[in-house]
Design an enzyme around this catalytic site. Structure first.
Site, PDB file in Angstrom:
ATOM      1  N   MET A 162       0.864  -1.179   0.000  1.00  0.00           N
ATOM      2  CA  MET A 162       0.000   0.000   0.000  1.00  0.00           C
ATOM      3  C   MET A 162       0.900   1.228   0.000  1.00  0.00           C
ATOM      4  O   MET A 162       1.874   1.299   0.742  1.00  0.00           O
ATOM      5  CB  MET A 162      -0.977   0.006   1.169  1.00  0.00           C
ATOM      6  CG  MET A 162      -0.395   0.056   2.548  1.00  0.00           C
ATOM      7  SD  MET A 162      -1.747   0.178   3.754  1.00  0.00           S
ATOM      8  CE  MET A 162      -0.829   0.222   5.286  1.00  0.00           C
ATOM      9  N   ARG A 295      -3.206  -2.121  10.758  1.00  0.00           N
ATOM     10  CA  ARG A 295      -3.112  -1.646  12.142  1.00  0.00           C
ATOM     11  C   ARG A 295      -3.251  -2.787  13.135  1.00  0.00           C
ATOM     12  O   ARG A 295      -2.578  -2.806  14.169  1.00  0.00           O
ATOM     13  CB  ARG A 295      -4.165  -0.567  12.384  1.00  0.00           C
ATOM     14  CG  ARG A 295      -3.771   0.757  11.758  1.00  0.00           C
ATOM     15  CD  ARG A 295      -4.865   1.792  11.762  1.00  0.00           C
ATOM     16  NE  ARG A 295      -4.371   3.052  11.193  1.00  0.00           N
ATOM     17  CZ  ARG A 295      -5.113   4.100  10.906  1.00  0.00           C
ATOM     18  NH1 ARG A 295      -6.424   4.051  11.129  1.00  0.00           N
ATOM     19  NH2 ARG A 295      -4.577   5.194  10.405  1.00  0.00           N
ATOM     20  N   TYR A 438       4.656   3.585  12.733  1.00  0.00           N
ATOM     21  CA  TYR A 438       4.021   3.451  11.416  1.00  0.00           C
ATOM     22  C   TYR A 438       2.587   2.936  11.503  1.00  0.00           C
ATOM     23  O   TYR A 438       2.103   2.588  12.554  1.00  0.00           O
ATOM     24  CB  TYR A 438       4.864   2.646  10.447  1.00  0.00           C
ATOM     25  CG  TYR A 438       5.190   1.200  10.724  1.00  0.00           C
ATOM     26  CD1 TYR A 438       4.682   0.484  11.783  1.00  0.00           C
ATOM     27  CD2 TYR A 438       6.058   0.517   9.858  1.00  0.00           C
ATOM     28  CE1 TYR A 438       5.002  -0.840  11.982  1.00  0.00           C
ATOM     29  CE2 TYR A 438       6.386  -0.808  10.043  1.00  0.00           C
ATOM     30  CZ  TYR A 438       5.859  -1.478  11.108  1.00  0.00           C
ATOM     31  OH  TYR A 438       6.183  -2.794  11.300  1.00  0.00           O
ATOM     32  N   GLU A 439       1.928   2.954  10.359  1.00  0.00           N
ATOM     33  CA  GLU A 439       0.486   2.642  10.251  1.00  0.00           C
ATOM     34  C   GLU A 439      -0.357   3.595  11.089  1.00  0.00           C
ATOM     35  O   GLU A 439      -1.365   3.210  11.683  1.00  0.00           O
ATOM     36  CB  GLU A 439       0.204   1.187  10.634  1.00  0.00           C
ATOM     37  CG  GLU A 439       0.945   0.165   9.818  1.00  0.00           C
ATOM     38  CD  GLU A 439       0.756   0.344   8.315  1.00  0.00           C
ATOM     39  OE1 GLU A 439      -0.234   0.965   7.905  1.00  0.00           O
ATOM     40  OE2 GLU A 439       1.614  -0.134   7.556  1.00  0.00           O
ATOM     41  N   GLY A 440       0.044   4.851  11.138  1.00  0.00           N
ATOM     42  CA  GLY A 440      -0.629   5.844  11.961  1.00  0.00           C
ATOM     43  C   GLY A 440       0.008   5.856  13.334  1.00  0.00           C
ATOM     44  O   GLY A 440      -0.100   4.881  14.079  1.00  0.00           O
TER      45      GLY A 440
END
Length: 597
Positions: A162, A295, A438-440
């Site tokens: 992604m 997440r 990462y991933e928010g």
């Protein structure tokens, strides 16, 4: 590097005794996932991870992914391990049978992902990103797109990524610069640069399918103008096979603190042929399918590194001789006692054990909710969706923050030896550090939980979970052995709602109150959530002991660890409550110039 041993007994405890996965599998029609089948899958998965992946962990870190003229080479053994993983059917374990998958429950895939991530975090990034891409295409792709890509992705012949982040923006995706220009043949010419793309380029598959966020020429400003595109590394011909190289290249890979064997790429798109997935300007909705998958996977990485660290620390604490126990020698035949006899070492080990096993329970409960999304009962599906939305940011942030603490404690148990490379504990620490980022970032997860999920739903998302806790506490209120813990959980559960109301009222006057309270609010939520799962585990363990189970030591350890959690870790919730109540003024009082040097 610590040897990895999959904690199968603890996994089966949650599967069979705490959450009754067999009943869930029956309810959703997953009849192939019989207890015998599940047992065989867990056993074989453990063998693969222990014998194939774990031995590559240290060598992969030392060699790292290598970039040369746009080509990325993974460390020695990685490609062969991936071929073995694919051949064993692991890649398609929970994938749709219509595209070559085995159609087993998603929870089984998550458990295998835990084993993979604990044995070798870097290696696990490659199939992990692929599974996320598969979920997005399956949920939002056209029939033609599914036919073109899902079978190859399921087979493991192709992998996925992604592509969100750009050099100038990470969280604020509304300002991305990547553009997609419509072409006469119905495709789009995608141009732009994406950074921090995990598994963006490598040598483990024959094609890589990128899911790319971009904006159309006439797109509205902000996040309402984002679209999602499928952009393959190699274009696909009419027979569904790779053809000429697309306008996609890897400009470089990052030199990182950890997960060095995972290629973190700068990806350049130069009029690359792409295909719109889902509706125009609705790309963020499509990408959230993949991001939520990622997440949950990232939350698992906190557990994975924590589990590996714990296993190394326990072995070392039993072997390392230092000083005598204050209560007298415990190993009189040796020059000193093993350090596991010392209270402070016990404090560290029990903290690790309590967080690992509590986080595993949280993760498996969430995995069960993923399974329930396939229930024939529409009301049950809606309830599972609501709980998943609420728990996902807690899984990602709380599990990675506490996982980092656990991994650090594992290094501490080793003392100076933990800081030395040869023992492998410092690699776990380096590998784990990315998970809260990462991933928010975890700060973003906290804002999502408090601002979007809880206050944005007028408290409905919170009540969907606190109602479960309340009913459990009511049912166990007079438990002979656990009455005090039940009462404390009930108090904190009620306090949770009161805290939420106070923050919501303050935020109506000053929106900064949400940002000021959010991280402490999430951590409070995490501690209370784990308190609930520890009590569920404790009630099961107590019942098993009273029934005369032959596994007395296992269940006694559960009860002792639950007591430790309630007495030594759950009180931290009170500090987070006080901090969340402190308000935004103390944070915002200083003007920006006071922070200059």
């Amino acid at each position: 590097m610590p040897d990895y041993k999959a904690p199968l007994r603890d996994m089966r405890f949650l599967f069979d005794e705490v959450f009754d996965f067999p009943a869930t599998y029956t309810a959703i029609g997953a009849n192939d996932a019989s207890p015998d089948m599940v047992g065989a899958i867990l056993e074989e998965g453990a063998k693969f991870c222990e014998q194939v992946l774990a031995p590559l962990n240290r060598s992969g870190d030392e060699e790292g992914a290598q970039w040369h003229d746009g080509v990325v080479t993974t460390p020695k053994g990685f490609k062969e391990a991936f071929a073995q993983y694919v051949e064993g059917g692991w890649n398609g374990l929970a994938a749709d049978p219509a595209y070559g998958g085995q159609g087993l429950p998603h929870s089984l895939g998550l458990v295998i992902a835990e084993m993979v991530g604990t044995a070798n975090t870097s290696w696990g990034m490659y199939p992990g990103l692929t599974h996320g891409a598969m979920s997005a295409i399956h949920a939002h792709g056209s029939a033609e797109q599914k036919d073109t890509y899902l079978t190859k992705l399921t087979e493991g012949r192709w992998t996925g990524t992604m592509c969100l982040t750009e050099p100038h923006c990470g969280t604020d995706l509304g300002i991305i610069k990547t553009r997609a220009v419509p072409q006469a043949d119905g495709s789009y010419a995608v141009s732009g640069t994406k950074i921090f793309i995990s598994a963006g380029e490598h040598d483990m598959s024959e094609n890589i399918i990128h899911l790319v966020l971009a904006k159309l020429p006439d797109a509205p400003a902000g996040t309402k103008g984002i679209s999602l595109f499928i952009v393959p590394k190699f274009n696909v011909n009419a027979d569904g096979e790779p053809a000429e190289r697309n306008g996609v290249s890897c400009g470089s890979i990052e030199h990182k603190m950890g997960i060095k064997a995972s290629a973190t790429c700068v990806m350049n798109f130069d009029s690359a042929k792409g295909f719109l997935i889902g509706e125009a300007n609705k790309g963020l909705n499509c990408m959230f399918t993949m991001m939520n998958h990622a997440r949950l996977g990232t939350g698992m990485q906190g557990l994975c590194n924590g589990e590996a660290s714990y296993q190394g620390a326990v072995r070392y604490a039993n072997d390392r001789l230092q000083m005598r126990a204050l209560t007298g020698p415990k190993a009189p035949d040796k020059p000193a006692d093993p350090i596991i006899v010392h209270p402070d070492v016990r404090r560290m080990l029990l903290t690790m054990k309590a967080f690992n096993e509590g986080n595993r329970a949280l993760a498996y409960f969430t995995a069960q909710l993923l399974d329930l999304l396939h229930s024939p009962d529409a009301e049950q599906v809606a309830e599972a969706e609501g709980l998943l939305a609420f728990l996902t940011p807690i899984c990602k942030a709380f599990m990675t923050d506490t996982g980092l603490e656990v991994t650090s404690l594992g290094m501490q148990v080793f003392g100076g030896h933990g800081y030395i490379r040869e023992w492998g504990m410092e690699q776990l620490m380096r590998d784990c550090r990315i998970a809260p980022i990462y991933e928010g970032t975890n700060g973003i997860q906290a804002l999502d939980l408090l601002g979007r999920k809880v206050l944005g739903s007028q408290g409905k998302a919170l009540r969907s979970f606190t109602k479960i806790v309340h009913k459990f506490c009511q049912a166990q209120a007079e438990h002979p052995q656990l009455k005090a813990q039940v009462a404390e959980l009930a108090r904190l559960n009620q306090q949770w709602g009161e805290l939420t109301t106070r923050i919501g009222m303050a935020a109506m006057k000053n929106p900064d109150e949400v940002g000021a309270a959010s991280v402490d609010y999430l951590m409070y939520s995490g501690y209370v959530t784990l308190g609930y799962f520890w009590l569920r585990m404790a009630t099961v363990a107590q019942a098993k002991l009273e029934a005369g189970s032959a596994e007395q030591a296992f269940y006694q350890a559960k009860l002792a660890t639950a007591e430790f959690y309630f007495k030594r870790l759950l009180p931290r919730a009170g500090a987070h409550l006080a901090a969340a109540d402190a308000g935004s003024e103390v944070l915002m009082r200083l003007s920006a110039e006071h922070f200059t040097l």
